[in-house]
Design an enzyme around this catalytic site. Structure first.
Site, PDB file in Angstrom:
ATOM      1  N   GLU A 148      -9.007  21.355 -10.869  1.00  0.00           N
ATOM      2  CA  GLU A 148     -10.270  21.043 -10.540  1.00  0.00           C
ATOM      3  C   GLU A 148     -10.769  20.121 -11.453  1.00  0.00           C
ATOM      4  OE1 GLU A 148     -12.565  24.182  -9.425  1.00  0.00           O
ATOM      5  OE2 GLU A 148     -11.247  25.433  -8.775  1.00  0.00           O
ATOM      6  N   THR A 156     -11.063  30.872 -17.155  1.00  0.00           N
ATOM      7  CA  THR A 156     -10.993  29.509 -16.595  1.00  0.00           C
ATOM      8  C   THR A 156     -10.906  28.409 -17.697  1.00  0.00           C
ATOM      9  OG1 THR A 156     -12.601  30.342 -14.976  1.00  0.00           O
ATOM     10  CG2 THR A 156     -12.390  27.867 -15.353  1.00  0.00           C
ATOM     11  N   ASP A 197     -18.360  27.484  -8.912  1.00  0.00           N
ATOM     12  CA  ASP A 197     -17.322  26.874  -8.456  1.00  0.00           C
ATOM     13  C   ASP A 197     -17.383  26.740  -7.176  1.00  0.00           C
ATOM     14  OD1 ASP A 197     -14.725  25.790  -8.572  1.00  0.00           O
ATOM     15  OD2 ASP A 197     -13.841  27.589  -8.323  1.00  0.00           O
ATOM     16  N   ASP A 255      -9.037  26.664 -12.733  1.00  0.00           N
ATOM     17  CA  ASP A 255      -9.573  27.854 -12.220  1.00  0.00           C
ATOM     18  C   ASP A 255      -8.440  28.721 -11.889  1.00  0.00           C
ATOM     19  OD1 ASP A 255     -11.088  29.814 -11.204  1.00  0.00           O
ATOM     20  OD2 ASP A 255     -11.190  28.896  -9.319  1.00  0.00           O
ATOM     21  N   HIS A 310      -7.967  21.649   0.916  1.00  0.00           N
ATOM     22  CA  HIS A 310      -7.657  22.758   0.358  1.00  0.00           C
ATOM     23  C   HIS A 310      -8.247  23.905   1.108  1.00  0.00           C
ATOM     24  CE1 HIS A 310      -7.475  25.689  -2.786  1.00  0.00           C
ATOM     25  NE2 HIS A 310      -8.543  26.220  -2.649  1.00  0.00           N
ATOM     26  N   GLU A 364      -0.769  26.565  -2.148  1.00  0.00           N
ATOM     27  CA  GLU A 364      -0.664  25.699  -1.186  1.00  0.00           C
ATOM     28  C   GLU A 364       0.690  25.035  -1.187  1.00  0.00           C
ATOM     29  OE1 GLU A 364      -4.004  22.907  -0.500  1.00  0.00           O
ATOM     30  OE2 GLU A 364      -4.622  23.856  -2.188  1.00  0.00           O
ATOM     31  N   GLU A 368      -5.465  26.542 -10.415  1.00  0.00           N
ATOM     32  CA  GLU A 368      -6.302  25.481  -9.316  1.00  0.00           C
ATOM     33  C   GLU A 368      -6.578  24.198 -10.080  1.00  0.00           C
ATOM     34  OE1 GLU A 368      -9.424  27.637  -7.391  1.00  0.00           O
ATOM     35  OE2 GLU A 368      -7.942  28.466  -5.971  1.00  0.00           O
ATOM     36  N   ARG A 399      -4.035  35.665  -6.859  1.00  0.00           N
ATOM     37  CA  ARG A 399      -4.192  35.359  -5.130  1.00  0.00           C
ATOM     38  C   ARG A 399      -4.006  36.905  -4.684  1.00  0.00           C
ATOM     39  NH1 ARG A 399      -6.446  30.738  -5.081  1.00  0.00           N
ATOM     40  NH2 ARG A 399      -5.105  29.133  -5.645  1.00  0.00           N
ATOM     41  N   GLN A 458      -7.117  38.326  -5.194  1.00  0.00           N
ATOM     42  CA  GLN A 458      -8.170  37.773  -4.412  1.00  0.00           C
ATOM     43  C   GLN A 458      -8.374  38.206  -2.923  1.00  0.00           C
ATOM     44  OE1 GLN A 458      -7.693  33.574  -4.730  1.00  0.00           O
ATOM     45  NE2 GLN A 458      -9.384  33.201  -3.427  1.00  0.00           N
ATOM     46  N   LYS A 487     -10.694  35.766 -10.039  1.00  0.00           N
ATOM     47  CA  LYS A 487     -11.198  34.511 -10.981  1.00  0.00           C
ATOM     48  C   LYS A 487     -11.620  34.664 -12.444  1.00  0.00           C
ATOM     49  CE  LYS A 487     -10.609  31.827  -6.972  1.00  0.00           C
ATOM     50  NZ  LYS A 487      -9.973  30.646  -7.073  1.00  0.00           N
TER      51      LYS A 487
END
Ligand code: CA
Length: 453
Positions: A216, A272, A141, A248, A148, A389, A214, A252, A255, A268
């Site tokens: 992607e 996925t 990834d 993904d 971002h 975000e 996420e 948080r 993380q 993560k």
């Protein structure tokens, strides 16, 4: 770069009527690959690869058995995985696309003979289960959106949002291939260590309170490279097979506690999700565009990541959107709400640059490896590709779990800073251009299950 040819001609129509509808993402100009399983035929015997056409799938193994393909094309189509097709060289992949286009178009050579046996070679999407297209050996990834990277950096490291290597190195990490799941697979909320509430206290292990998605895009590797060999930027596109949508999923809170100094790990690797359709680089040819123009003052990439062709055509004009529906919304019959809408053309690094960089130390990429782009975010607020975000009210100095977050208000008046159990996230993507048929990438869905007790 692949040619724009007669297979992209907007007037080309299919004898599969549903493909000709304006709203179909799978017209005869697209021809995405998939791998599917027919219920009732257990084991490998019921698994085949196919091409999406309108609401249906052309069973390519059945077509090969009927003699519609010859030589290496036929043997690659008889495999119960897309790996054989992915390993073909570029001329063979172009020949395969032309042959499938001819078979599925109106008045193509052999198209009448194929249409006459439609009951044997066409299956409807409802009648099959779509699988991962290939057994993915390695999943990587990247982090290729500078928007971002800057946004997340300002939350995680307010004093130092964009690290100095970003504009030179396509940043990435090695992900976990075993937990890749196809569209529609439920995702269980992970549990993990999160930072202590008070500095000096031990961390706690709990269900993640900050589960995110996420948005992607992923690329499958076609032919690979040998260990110790590199892939030049000029040849990188030959090693790209096609694209799929990727979600993904990211915890948080886990993380933020675990990511230093070695990067993402358990935040993560719990799941996925990928869309089951692979839109080929050949199908994308009419939608290639200039690579992102770096703002004045940004350095040039080092020479091994730079080519004129990649600068002129290395971008992809792909649009993406993310939708959310909560359990309550579905119970009340409310439509999913659009969370964001973005474009892939403003990524700081092109797919070719990511692939070349990946192999630049002699690392061998193998057929079927999946390389994801990283979260696709753009400059404006509605184009941010994750909740982290989207629900942050902006500005440096705003710590991640702070009380200044701006939750999203759903049509049921529910609020979301992060995902709740029962939420379904749905990603879609498409390419459109004047004078071209619009082509879709399909869907990438997942619903959140409660954490294990
Ligand atoms: Ca990611």
């Amino acid at each position: 770069m692949r040619p724009v040819d007669e297979t992209h001609h907007p007037d080309r129509r299919s004898w599969v009527e549903s493909a000709n509808r304006e709203d179909s993402g799978f017209p005869v100009q697209n021809l995405p690959f998939c791998r599917f399983e027919r219920p009732g035929l257990p084991g490998r015997s019921g698994i085949a690869i196919g091409t999406g056409i309108g609401d249906s799938i052309l069973d390519l193994a059945a077509c090969a058995r009927e003699g519609f393909f010859s030589g290496e094309l036929s043997s690659s189509l008889l495999q119960p995985t897309l790996a054989g097709v992915m390993a073909l060289d570029v001329p063979a992949r172009i020949a395969l696309r032309r042959r499938i286009s001819d078979l599925l178009r109106e008045s193509g050579p052999d198209s009448d003979r194929l249409a006459a046996m439609r009951d044997r070679v066409l299956v409807t999407r409802e009648d099959v289960r779509l699988l991962l297209p290939v057994e993915v050996g390695d999943y990587t990834d990247f982090y290729a959106s500078v928007f971002h990277a800057t946004n997340v950096g300002s939350m995680f490291r307010p004093d130092n949002p964009l690290l100095p290597n970003y504009k030179y190195v396509p940043i990435g990490y090695h992900g976990r291939a075993s937990s890749l799941v196809p569209d529609g697979t439920p995702v269980r909320r992970p549990q993990g260590q999160t930072a202590p509430a008070t500095e000096g206290d031990p961390p706690v292990r709990q269900r993640s309170q900050q589960l995110d998605y996420e948005l992607e895009v992923g690329f499958y590797v076609g032919p690979g490279n040998r260990l110790g060999e590199t892939i030049s930027i000029e040849r990188a596109e030959d090693h790209l097979f096609g694209m799929s949508l990727v979600n993904d999923w990211s915890a948080r809170d886990i993380q933020r506690w675990e990511y230093q100094p070695l990067g993402p790990f358990l935040a993560k690797s719990f799941a996925t999700t990928v869309s089951p359709w692979v839109v080929t680089m050949e199908a994308l040819a009419p939608f290639r565009c200039q690579a992102y123009s770096r703002p004045q003052g940004d350095p040039e990439p080092l020479p091994y990541l730079l080519s004129d062709t990649d600068r002129r055509q290395g971008g992809i004009d792909l649009r993406l959107a993310v939708f959310l529906s909560s359990r309550q919304m579905r119970e009340q019959g409310k439509e999913p709400v659009e969370l964001s809408r973005g474009t892939f053309r403003d990524m700081y690094w092109t797919p070719a640059q990511m692939l070349t960089h990946h192999a630049s130390n002699g690392c061998n990429l193998r057929t079927g490896d999946l390389i994801a782009s990283g979260t696709v975010s753009n400059q404006d607020r509605h184009s941010r590709g994750c909740l982290l975000e989207l629900t942050w009210d902006g500005g440096p100095g705003n710590p991640l779990p702070g009380n200044r977050r701006t939750p999203i208000v759903l049509p049921t008046d529910e609020r979301r800073s992060f995902l709740e159990d029962g939420d379904e996230v749905f990603i879609t993507g498409w390419c459109e251009a004047p004078g071209r048929r619009r082509i879709g990438l399909g869907e990438c869905r997942g619903i959140i299950l409660p954490a294990d007790a």
